[in-house]
Design a protein around this motif. Structure first.
Motif, PDB file in Angstrom:
ATOM      1  N   LYS A  40      60.516  70.837  24.277  1.00  0.00           N
ATOM      2  CA  LYS A  40      60.748  70.063  25.499  1.00  0.00           C
ATOM      3  C   LYS A  40      60.936  70.983  26.702  1.00  0.00           C
ATOM      4  O   LYS A  40      60.368  70.752  27.766  1.00  0.00           O
ATOM      5  N   PHE A  41      61.700  72.037  26.529  1.00  0.00           N
ATOM      6  CA  PHE A  41      61.947  72.970  27.631  1.00  0.00           C
ATOM      7  C   PHE A  41      60.657  73.688  28.014  1.00  0.00           C
ATOM      8  O   PHE A  41      60.345  73.829  29.204  1.00  0.00           O
ATOM      9  N   ARG A  42      59.893  74.123  27.033  1.00  0.00           N
ATOM     10  CA  ARG A  42      58.619  74.794  27.331  1.00  0.00           C
ATOM     11  C   ARG A  42      57.658  73.841  28.052  1.00  0.00           C
ATOM     12  O   ARG A  42      56.959  74.236  28.988  1.00  0.00           O
ATOM     13  N   ASN A  43      57.636  72.578  27.620  1.00  0.00           N
ATOM     14  CA  ASN A  43      56.800  71.588  28.299  1.00  0.00           C
ATOM     15  C   ASN A  43      57.188  71.460  29.772  1.00  0.00           C
ATOM     16  O   ASN A  43      56.324  71.404  30.644  1.00  0.00           O
ATOM     17  N   LEU A  44      58.485  71.406  30.034  1.00  0.00           N
ATOM     18  CA  LEU A  44      58.956  71.216  31.407  1.00  0.00           C
ATOM     19  C   LEU A  44      58.747  72.449  32.278  1.00  0.00           C
ATOM     20  O   LEU A  44      58.597  72.329  33.492  1.00  0.00           O
ATOM     21  N   GLN A  45      58.727  73.621  31.679  1.00  0.00           N
ATOM     22  CA  GLN A  45      58.421  74.824  32.444  1.00  0.00           C
ATOM     23  C   GLN A  45      56.963  74.809  32.908  1.00  0.00           C
ATOM     24  O   GLN A  45      56.648  75.259  33.997  1.00  0.00           O
ATOM     25  N   ARG A  46      56.096  74.282  32.066  1.00  0.00           N
ATOM     26  CA  ARG A  46      54.673  74.235  32.366  1.00  0.00           C
ATOM     27  C   ARG A  46      54.356  73.077  33.318  1.00  0.00           C
ATOM     28  O   ARG A  46      53.524  73.190  34.207  1.00  0.00           O
ATOM     29  N   ASP A  47      55.007  71.933  33.119  1.00  0.00           N
ATOM     30  CA  ASP A  47      54.735  70.729  33.901  1.00  0.00           C
ATOM     31  C   ASP A  47      56.061  70.008  34.113  1.00  0.00           C
ATOM     32  O   ASP A  47      56.618  69.457  33.162  1.00  0.00           O
ATOM     33  N   PRO A  48      56.601  70.004  35.332  1.00  0.00           N
ATOM     34  CA  PRO A  48      57.939  69.460  35.568  1.00  0.00           C
ATOM     35  C   PRO A  48      58.024  67.936  35.598  1.00  0.00           C
ATOM     36  O   PRO A  48      59.123  67.385  35.747  1.00  0.00           O
ATOM     37  N   GLN A  54      79.608  70.884  18.541  1.00  0.00           N
ATOM     38  CA  GLN A  54      79.737  71.462  17.209  1.00  0.00           C
ATOM     39  C   GLN A  54      78.425  71.887  16.553  1.00  0.00           C
ATOM     40  O   GLN A  54      78.440  72.442  15.463  1.00  0.00           O
ATOM     41  N   TRP A  55      77.285  71.645  17.206  1.00  0.00           N
ATOM     42  CA  TRP A  55      76.023  71.908  16.543  1.00  0.00           C
ATOM     43  C   TRP A  55      75.300  73.128  17.099  1.00  0.00           C
ATOM     44  O   TRP A  55      74.144  73.361  16.769  1.00  0.00           O
ATOM     45  N   GLY A  56      75.960  73.904  17.918  1.00  0.00           N
ATOM     46  CA  GLY A  56      75.339  75.104  18.470  1.00  0.00           C
ATOM     47  C   GLY A  56      75.063  76.134  17.380  1.00  0.00           C
ATOM     48  O   GLY A  56      75.745  76.183  16.357  1.00  0.00           O
ATOM     49  N   GLN A  57      74.027  76.929  17.618  1.00  0.00           N
ATOM     50  CA  GLN A  57      73.655  77.979  16.685  1.00  0.00           C
ATOM     51  C   GLN A  57      73.839  79.336  17.350  1.00  0.00           C
ATOM     52  O   GLN A  57      73.680  79.454  18.569  1.00  0.00           O
ATOM     53  N   PRO A  58      74.169  80.373  16.575  1.00  0.00           N
ATOM     54  CA  PRO A  58      74.284  81.709  17.165  1.00  0.00           C
ATOM     55  C   PRO A  58      72.992  82.070  17.899  1.00  0.00           C
ATOM     56  O   PRO A  58      71.890  81.826  17.403  1.00  0.00           O
ATOM     57  N   GLY A  59      73.149  82.593  19.083  1.00  0.00           N
ATOM     58  CA  GLY A  59      71.993  83.001  19.876  1.00  0.00           C
ATOM     59  C   GLY A  59      71.381  81.901  20.731  1.00  0.00           C
ATOM     60  O   GLY A  59      70.458  82.172  21.502  1.00  0.00           O
ATOM     61  N   ASP A  60      71.870  80.658  20.604  1.00  0.00           N
ATOM     62  CA  ASP A  60      71.354  79.589  21.461  1.00  0.00           C
ATOM     63  C   ASP A  60      71.551  79.960  22.925  1.00  0.00           C
ATOM     64  O   ASP A  60      72.628  80.409  23.322  1.00  0.00           O
ATOM     65  N   GLU A  61      70.519  79.777  23.705  1.00  0.00           N
ATOM     66  CA  GLU A  61      70.611  79.945  25.145  1.00  0.00           C
ATOM     67  C   GLU A  61      70.440  78.559  25.762  1.00  0.00           C
ATOM     68  O   GLU A  61      69.361  77.989  25.721  1.00  0.00           O
ATOM     69  N   ARG A  62      71.534  78.030  26.291  1.00  0.00           N
ATOM     70  CA  ARG A  62      71.518  76.668  26.824  1.00  0.00           C
ATOM     71  C   ARG A  62      71.360  76.676  28.331  1.00  0.00           C
ATOM     72  O   ARG A  62      71.862  77.549  29.024  1.00  0.00           O
ATOM     73  N   VAL A  63      70.662  75.642  28.811  1.00  0.00           N
ATOM     74  CA  VAL A  63      70.527  75.405  30.237  1.00  0.00           C
ATOM     75  C   VAL A  63      70.835  73.939  30.508  1.00  0.00           C
ATOM     76  O   VAL A  63      70.759  73.091  29.609  1.00  0.00           O
ATOM     77  N   VAL A  64      71.192  73.656  31.757  1.00  0.00           N
ATOM     78  CA  VAL A  64      71.367  72.287  32.226  1.00  0.00           C
ATOM     79  C   VAL A  64      70.118  71.944  33.026  1.00  0.00           C
ATOM     80  O   VAL A  64      69.843  72.569  34.058  1.00  0.00           O
ATOM     81  N   VAL A  65      69.354  71.002  32.538  1.00  0.00           N
ATOM     82  CA  VAL A  65      68.120  70.585  33.190  1.00  0.00           C
ATOM     83  C   VAL A  65      68.472  69.553  34.261  1.00  0.00           C
ATOM     84  O   VAL A  65      69.183  68.581  33.990  1.00  0.00           O
ATOM     85  N   LEU A  66      67.968  69.780  35.490  1.00  0.00           N
ATOM     86  CA  LEU A  66      68.232  68.886  36.620  1.00  0.00           C
ATOM     87  C   LEU A  66      66.975  68.074  36.908  1.00  0.00           C
ATOM     88  O   LEU A  66      65.919  68.637  37.217  1.00  0.00           O
ATOM     89  N   VAL A  67      67.100  66.763  36.814  1.00  0.00           N
ATOM     90  CA  VAL A  67      65.982  65.861  37.057  1.00  0.00           C
ATOM     91  C   VAL A  67      66.233  65.130  38.367  1.00  0.00           C
ATOM     92  O   VAL A  67      67.277  64.504  38.555  1.00  0.00           O
ATOM     93  N   GLU A  68      65.252  65.212  39.259  1.00  0.00           N
ATOM     94  CA  GLU A  68      65.309  64.454  40.508  1.00  0.00           C
ATOM     95  C   GLU A  68      64.520  63.164  40.314  1.00  0.00           C
ATOM     96  O   GLU A  68      63.290  63.203  40.162  1.00  0.00           O
ATOM     97  N   PRO A  69      65.217  62.026  40.290  1.00  0.00           N
ATOM     98  CA  PRO A  69      64.499  60.752  40.146  1.00  0.00           C
ATOM     99  C   PRO A  69      63.615  60.494  41.369  1.00  0.00           C
ATOM    100  O   PRO A  69      64.038  60.691  42.504  1.00  0.00           O
ATOM    101  N   GLU A  70      62.372  60.084  41.102  1.00  0.00           N
ATOM    102  CA  GLU A  70      61.434  59.763  42.177  1.00  0.00           C
ATOM    103  C   GLU A  70      61.060  58.286  42.193  1.00  0.00           C
ATOM    104  O   GLU A  70      60.714  57.756  43.234  1.00  0.00           O
ATOM    105  N   HIS A  71      61.090  57.659  41.021  1.00  0.00           N
ATOM    106  CA  HIS A  71      60.650  56.261  40.928  1.00  0.00           C
ATOM    107  C   HIS A  71      61.366  55.580  39.764  1.00  0.00           C
ATOM    108  O   HIS A  71      61.507  56.160  38.694  1.00  0.00           O
ATOM    109  N   VAL A  72      61.806  54.368  40.015  1.00  0.00           N
ATOM    110  CA  VAL A  72      62.392  53.519  38.966  1.00  0.00           C
ATOM    111  C   VAL A  72      61.558  52.245  38.923  1.00  0.00           C
ATOM    112  O   VAL A  72      61.624  51.432  39.859  1.00  0.00           O
ATOM    113  N   PRO A  73      60.721  52.081  37.888  1.00  0.00           N
ATOM    114  CA  PRO A  73      59.895  50.881  37.805  1.00  0.00           C
ATOM    115  C   PRO A  73      60.739  49.607  37.657  1.00  0.00           C
ATOM    116  O   PRO A  73      61.853  49.653  37.135  1.00  0.00           O
ATOM    117  N   GLY A  74      60.168  48.517  38.115  1.00  0.00           N
ATOM    118  CA  GLY A  74      60.834  47.231  37.908  1.00  0.00           C
ATOM    119  C   GLY A  74      61.569  46.688  39.071  1.00  0.00           C
ATOM    120  O   GLY A  74      61.776  47.154  40.106  1.00  0.00           O
TER     121      GLY A  74
END
Length: 129
Positions: free
Chosen positions: A53-61, A109-129
């Motif tokens: 998911k992170f790699r996908n978002l780096q390529r296409d936000p 509790q589910w982190g693994q040694p060596g995990d590198e975590r980031v907080v992904v920031l999403v800017e909402p542009e459209h809410v259908p409906g």
């Protein structure tokens, strides 16, 4: 001013899981559930930097997500937008905050040694409906 109607913003503050959809390297959709936080401007979720998911978002936000109200599964919000940043979370402050919201535990509790975590920031542009 947020594109998310006030009556649907409430869902984002609950223990609602969001299903995040991204585009894979060959254009195929990829979807998975995440814990979310809404600060009134950005929808946020935690991610390790090695996940598809992170790699996908780096390529296409571009991103879409939906979350249903845990108190009424027929009520939901769908958000389409863009990832505008990924902030490092080396002390796991954000994922621990999400663990408290979703599990009641102070520490994720589910982190693994060596995990590198980031907080992904999403800017909402459209809410259908």
């Amino acid at each position: 001013m947020s594109v998310i109607p006030r009556e649907l913003e409430e869902i984002l503050g609950k223990r609602a899981f969001a299903h995040v959809a991204t585009l894979g390297p060959r254009g195929e959709p990829q979807s998975s559930p995440v814990w979310i936080d809404w600060d009134g401007t950005y929808l946020k979720f935690s991610q390790t930097t090695t996940r598809q998911k992170f790699r996908n978002l780096q390529r296409d936000p571009r991103i879409a997500l939906s979350a249903h109200d845990p108190d009424d599964p027929y009520r939901y919000v769908e958000i389409r937008g863009r990832v505008v940043g990924a902030e490092p979370d080396p002390e796991n402050a954000f994922i621990n905050k999400m663990a408290k919201k979703y599990t009641g535990e102070d520490v994720y509790q589910w982190g693994q040694p060596g995990d590198e975590r980031v907080v992904v920031l999403v800017e909402p542009e459209h809410v259908p409906g």
